[in-house]
Scaffold this active site. Structure first.
Site, mmCIF file in Angstrom:
data_model
loop_
_atom_site.group_PDB
_atom_site.id
_atom_site.type_symbol
_atom_site.label_atom_id
_atom_site.label_comp_id
_atom_site.label_asym_id
_atom_site.label_seq_id
_atom_site.Cartn_x
_atom_site.Cartn_y
_atom_site.Cartn_z
ATOM 1 N N HIS A 93 0.841 -1.193 0.000
ATOM 2 C CA HIS A 93 0.000 0.000 0.000
ATOM 3 C C HIS A 93 0.876 1.243 0.000
ATOM 4 C CE1 HIS A 93 -4.118 -1.511 0.709
ATOM 5 N NE2 HIS A 93 -3.528 -2.501 1.360
ATOM 6 N N ALA B 87 13.911 -19.081 10.365
ATOM 7 C CA ALA B 87 12.549 -18.886 10.863
ATOM 8 C C ALA B 87 12.396 -17.522 11.519
ATOM 9 C CB ALA B 87 12.200 -19.991 11.855
#
Length: 549
Positions: free
Chosen positions: A120, A166
């Site tokens: 955005h 991770a």
């Protein structure tokens, strides 16, 4: 294994979650349903290779979809946009792939990871919901392993053969063969490394074993520095009680074992720290001393460190100062610049950095606890304008102690400003060059010569700069691995660490609370520089915390 009880929902969905085995494990009905789903996708324009899988539980609504041979979208993956996935690549359960995303062959993507090939716009002139989307796309090369809970943002390219640890947040391009960890993700090594990495793994293992031992002995370490007659903590047995000793005890207990702090309960610790704060200046005098008349240029001298130690001890206890740090809140614009320029940058950059650290931390408490914004912009702006671009630090070396003043000053300065507020440091590559040059100074880092301040003031700047660059990564890892044996050997059972790493255990080498708290923080930074901080089971959350608040 016995059959699970008869229950509704995902009872028979295991092949959809473990989609790599779908064509071997799914029953005939599920396989037929899969063929029908693939046929529907192909009818809508998808290009699908032999043996691929799109789970019936996958939310697959692409504008363009290309799946190579043996590729799969597991249960509850979410795929939209222009998505192209190479042969034998796997999108596991709960993975989100949206926007323009191109994934090579043989890629593994762990559960709950997001690859978002759009963003955005957020200009301030209108609400975000009314602004257009932008998309530069994401590219992932062949033979890449992306762990679970990773976020890859729009515009990023991940080079072939890379590994993303991770929880990493990948915000910039990743070179081929990189091993990346952290938020933001940083490169910790080349995947092809062998020998050098074995010493790093050995160092990480030794630190993990040390951490277990330290936790078991935390109660003894604290009890040794408790003066029952004065009902107070001292840095070392027989020393005078101090504000910092109490704060160090709080930090050690929080880091290793909260139950180890048995001598005082939480309300009493809070009362002792808050009762000494001067309402006018917000400063905390040392036990048995008066505050005097502090100025903007000295902030109370030695008492000013209590803005850090007492503030973070209270924060760890879920409390706060009763009064703002008024002497810092009044420092604005020209007055702040004048006070900065009065600091001893040329001769004692360490002392100047200490002053900046206190100001930055006071701004933190004033902002968080009292909604007083202060003048952070002027402080950080002045630092940007005055940094030495050739070294990345403030101040100059001296014949007597080389780079010690500017490097140790950089640690204190950057800790209280750039690190504490999550701001990028200027010239991170030059910082690494300067700090590694200082680390070779045998006057400070020869065997038996190191102190907690000197090693921490190497470890933290390297860690902080590494958040922004992979410059000289292998050398940083090698330095960290080399520090581990010294640190582990310096721990004295049931007593902790001395401030100095000397074998005689006298003077500053006597085990105490300050040395223990600082070397424990150093152990975390070394472990993280080796890519294994999670194995320690602790992370500093006080004065020496790594992450922004």
């Amino acid at each position: 294994m016995s059959s699970p009880p008869n229950r509704p929902g995902l009872r028979d969905a295991e092949p959809d979650f473990n989609a790599w085995s779908f064509w071997r494990q799914a029953d005939d009905a599920a396989q037929q349903a899969q063929r029908e789903r693939l046929a529907e996708l192909a009818a809508d324009g998808a290009e699908l290779g032999e043996g691929c899988v799109v789970s019936q539980w996958a939310a697959c609504f692409p504008e363009t979809l290309v799946l190579g041979e043996g590729a799969y979208l597991a249960a509850f993956s979410y795929v939209t946009g222009d998505v192209r996935i190479g042969a034998h690549s796997t999108v596991n359960a709960y993975v989100v792939v949206r926007g323009a995303v191109s994934i090579g062959e043989g890629v593994r993507i762990g559960a709950h990871t997001s690859l978002l090939g759009f963003d955005h716009q957020f200009a301030p002139d209108q609400p975000v919901r009314k602004q257009p989307l932008v998309s530069r796309g994401i590219t992932v090369g062949d033979d890449v392993y992306i762990g679970s809970h990773v976020a890859v943002v729009d515009g990023v390219s991940i080079g072939a053969h890379s590994v993303i640890g991770a929880g990493a947040v990948v915000t910039r391009d990743v070179p081929e063969w990189s091993v990346m960890v952290g938020n933001p993700a940083r490169r910790i090594r080349d995947r092809r490394e062998t020998g050098g990495r074995s010493s790093a793994r050995r160092g990480a293992r030794d630190l993990s074993e040390f951490a277990d031992r330290a936790r078991q002995e935390a109660s003894s370490v604290l009890a040794r520095c408790w003066d029952e007659d004065q009902r107070a903590f001292t840095d070392t047995p027989g020393a005078a009680p101090t504000v910092r000793a109490l704060c160090d005890a709080v930090e050690i207990a929080e880091l290793l074992e909260p139950a180890a702090l048995r001598q005082l309960d939480r309300p009493e610790v809070i009362q002792r720290l808050t009762a000494r704060q001067d309402p006018r200046t917000g400063l905390i005098p040392e036990l048995g001393h008066e505050l005097g008349e502090p100025t903007a240029a000295d902030l109370g001298g030695g008492a000013r460190y209590h803005v850090l130690s007492a503030g973070y001890a209270l924060d760890l206890l879920g409390a706060r100062f009763p009064h703002p740090i008024g002497i810092v809140d009044t420092l604005r614009g020209p007055d702040l610049i004048a006070a900065l320029e009065q600091q001893p940058w040329t001769e004692r950059a360490w002392g100047a950095g200490d002053w900046v650290d206190v100001v930055g931390t006071a701004l933190t408490w004033n902002r968080e606890w009292f909604e007083l914004p202060g003048d952070l912009e002027t402080l950080v702006g002045w630092l940007h304008l005055t940094v030495d671009r050739s070294t990345g630090v403030w101040g100059r070396p001296r014949a007597s102690d080389g780079l010690r003043q500017p490097v140790n000053g950089f640690y204190r300065l950057s800790r209280g400003t750039f690190a504490q507020f999550g701001l990028p440091i200027p010239h991170p590559e030059r910082v690494i060059d300067t700090v590694l040059a200082h680390a070779r100074d045998d006057r400070r880092f020869g065997v038996g010569r190191s102190t907690a301040c000197d090693v921490l003031d190497i470890a933290h700047p390297l860690w902080l700069a590494r958040q922004q660059t992979a410059h000289r990564d292998e050398e940083i890892t090698a330095w960290a691995a080399g520090q581990v044996p010294r640190l582990v050997a310096a721990w004295r059972p049931g007593e902790g660490f001395g401030f100095a790493q000397r074998p005689d255990a006298r003077g500053t080498a006597c085990p105490g609370l300050q040395g223990t708290e600082m070397w424990l923080a150093i152990s975390w930074y070394l472990a993280d520089l080796l890519g294994e901080a999670g194995s320690l089971g602790y992370e500093p959350r006080g004065v020496h915390r790594p992450w922004p608040r």
